[in-house]
Design an enzyme around this catalytic site. Structure first.
Site, PDB file in Angstrom:
ATOM      1  N   GLY A  71       0.821  -1.208   0.000  1.00 19.40           N
ATOM      2  CA  GLY A  71       0.000   0.000   0.000  1.00 19.40           C
ATOM      3  C   GLY A  71       0.856   1.259   0.000  1.00 19.40           C
ATOM      4  N   LYS A 120      13.040   8.422  -5.329  1.00 18.49           N
ATOM      5  CA  LYS A 120      11.671   8.476  -4.802  1.00 18.49           C
ATOM      6  C   LYS A 120      10.774   9.452  -5.563  1.00 18.49           C
ATOM      7  CE  LYS A 120       9.146   6.969  -1.304  1.00 18.49           C
ATOM      8  NZ  LYS A 120       9.182   5.568  -0.846  1.00 18.49           N
ATOM      9  N   ASP A 142       6.088   2.769  -3.276  1.00 18.39           N
ATOM     10  CA  ASP A 142       6.917   1.993  -4.199  1.00 18.39           C
ATOM     11  C   ASP A 142       6.221   0.723  -4.673  1.00 18.39           C
ATOM     12  OD1 ASP A 142       8.688   3.952  -3.516  1.00 18.39           O
ATOM     13  OD2 ASP A 142       9.816   2.708  -2.113  1.00 18.39           O
TER      14      ASP A 142
END
Ligand code: GLN
Length: 514
Positions: free
Chosen positions: A223, A370, A226
């Site tokens: 969840g 990220k 990534d």
């Protein structure tokens, strides 16, 4: 053929920053702990230039990290930064020695040769940022100085594609730093701007289809950002050949399992197997209050559940691949900077996979930072609530219930945390802080509610601001906001009658309490 710049990492804290700067120019780059000359010559991607990063060592020390000097014969442009400059000097007949005084912080760059392609558009005199103890006392053979500061040689070149800087162009305090890096990448290495998120998605989709063929893939969906982005990317490529497994440990946030399941099924037609392991985890945690012991129990139990379930699934699907949302910083962290004698370990998100379960790993995000993962997620249509989610620790609420974890306490914490997070979102504060949560303390205090004496738990609110999660400061949330959150939690959550706000920074505190 895909082009790239290689950054050889000598252990600088800024290596990732160099990579970021270059990717921001829409040029692909990779960080490597050492150069494999053969790979550069014959690799799948075309290397257009090499950057040597800074690093903590001194080039004249025994065992200082170095490169194969063959790298200078590759006919590729090279840019050395700080340690990188010193290494170029050292390996090409110059001399590097410890300086009498270290230079740390701001300095003024004086460009001596404005015609040099490295300095196109760079002011004659500008602020730069230095961080070094050592300096060049003798130039390497055939090199000349092209910039100085009042106390050191700031830039050199051999006019044959090799450049070196004593300062750090990658940090924002170096005024013309980005321009200098752009000059290297475009004027000198002749790169093109072709690293785009949309082309990344198209390329990876093709790659996934080709790699997987008619086989099956399993993925553990948490969840988080990534694993969600990896799941949707793979699902778009191969549809129901992908099975996602979601484990409800009972230590998730309020209704999280349910929400994840519904959301992904509805919006992305993901094939999800939901594993309800709540009781297993909570049973194992009975009577345990030591944080490390709790972490270990949760970690081991997760691996056990995961292995059991994956064995079942593998049986059904005959899956050949295990997909993971590994991202680039994970890969870099598991690389060694010490050179050829050290093997590079590959990173496994899911540790402890039994030997007999043979999978090939599928890690489609392993080249991305990220924020790039977030961009991919955005482009794939994932909502902000998933993309901009704060990180959530693996052991989940197991380490946010301080001391022994019981089902009741988890329930109390879930309610309180939910109120805090929803309030942050409603007031537009969620995206302004980097990690926020509630922790339930094993302390009861006396209160009064409706003329009745209460004796209930204390909960602590924590919210931090940070760039890299290595250091953090507590968020200066408005008093009125804290007041409202405190009122709401105490009024609505049975079991809590006092709220405190955590005002410790990291270090010396940590972000989580356990
Ligand atoms: N350790 C080297 C020095 O002190 C290089 C430092 C750096 O790369 N930032 O000069």
């Amino acid at each position: 053929m895909k082009e790239k710049i290689i950054i050889i990492d000598f252990g600088s804290q800024y290596s990732q920053l160099i990579a970021r700067r270059i990717r921001e120019m829409e040029v692909y780059c990779e960080i490597m702990p050492l150069v494999d000359i053969e790979k550069i010559k014959n690799g799948e991607e075309k290397v257009k230039g090499i950057i040597f990063s800074g690093g903590p060592a001194s080039v004249y020390e025994k065992d200082a990290p170095t490169v194969n000097p063959e790298v200078f014969n590759l006919n590729l442009p090279i840019l050395g930064i700080c340690y990188g400059m010193q290494l170029i000097t050292h390996l090409n007949g110059g001399k590097v020695e410890k300086a009498d005084s270290r230079e740390f912080g701001k300095a003024v760059l004086e460009v001596e040769n404005s015609d040099n392609p490295l300095f196109t558009g760079v002011k004659k005199s500008s602020n730069i940022w230095m961080s070094h103890n050592d300096h060049i006392t003798e130039l390497p053979k055939d090199f000349e100085i092209i910039a100085k500061t009042d106390s050191s040689i700031a830039a050199i070149t051999n006019n044959n594609g090799i450049y070196a800087l004593q300062f750090h162009p990658e940090v924002v305090h170096s005024e013309c730093g980005t321009q200098i890096l752009e000059n290297f990448v475009f004027n000198i290495c002749k790169c093109e701007r072709n690293w785009k998120i949309s082309s990344f998605i198209a390329e990876k989709t093709k790659f996934i289809k080709k790699t997987v063929g008619d086989e099956h893939v399993l993925l553990a969906l948490s969840g988080g950002v990534d694993s969600s982005v990896a799941a949707v990317l793979i699902n778009n490529a191969i549809g129901h050949q992908l099975t996602c497994m979601f484990v409800d440990t009972g230590l998730l946030r309020k209704d999280e399992g349910k929400k994840v399941l519904e959301y992904y099924k509805e919006h992305f037609d993901l094939n999800i197997v939901f594993v309800d392991a709540k009781d297993r985890f909570l049973n194992k945690l009975k009577g345990i209050d030591e944080p490390e012991a709790k972490r270990k129990i949760i970690g081991n139990e997760f691996i056990e559940v995961f292995n059991e379930e994956i064995r079942k699934l593998k049986g059904q699907e005959g899956a050949k691949f295990l997909a993971q949302g590994t991202i680039y910083p994970d890969v870099i962290e598991s690389q060694s900077i010490k050179g050829p004698s050290h093997t590079i370990k590959s990173h496994h998100n899911v540790g402890g996979l039994p030997e007999d379960l043979q999978f090939e790993l599928l890690e489609p995000l392993k080249e991305l930072f990220k924020d790039e993962v977030r961009k991919v997620g955005h482009e794939l249509g994932l909502p902000d609530t998933i993309i901009k989610r704060h990180p959530f620790p693996g052991p989940g609420l197991g380490i946010r219930v301080i001391g022994e974890v019981t089902p009741d306490k988890v329930k109390i914490l879930q309610e309180a945390d939910d109120i805090f997070i929803i309030e942050l979102m409603e007031k537009g504060l969620y995206d302004k802080v980097d990690q926020a949560f509630v922790t339930l303390l094993p302390v009861k205090t006396v209160g009064v509610m409706g003329d009745q004496r209460t004796y209930e738990y204390v909960a602590a609110i924590r919210s931090v601001n940070t760039i890299d999660f290595m250091t953090a400061t507590w968020s200066k949330l408005p008093y009125e906001f804290l007041e409202e959150v405190s009122n709401k939690i105490i009024n609505k959550v049975n079991g809590i009658n006092r709220i405190v706000y955590d005002i410790s920074s990291k270090p010396p505190g940590t972000i989580e309490w356990e």
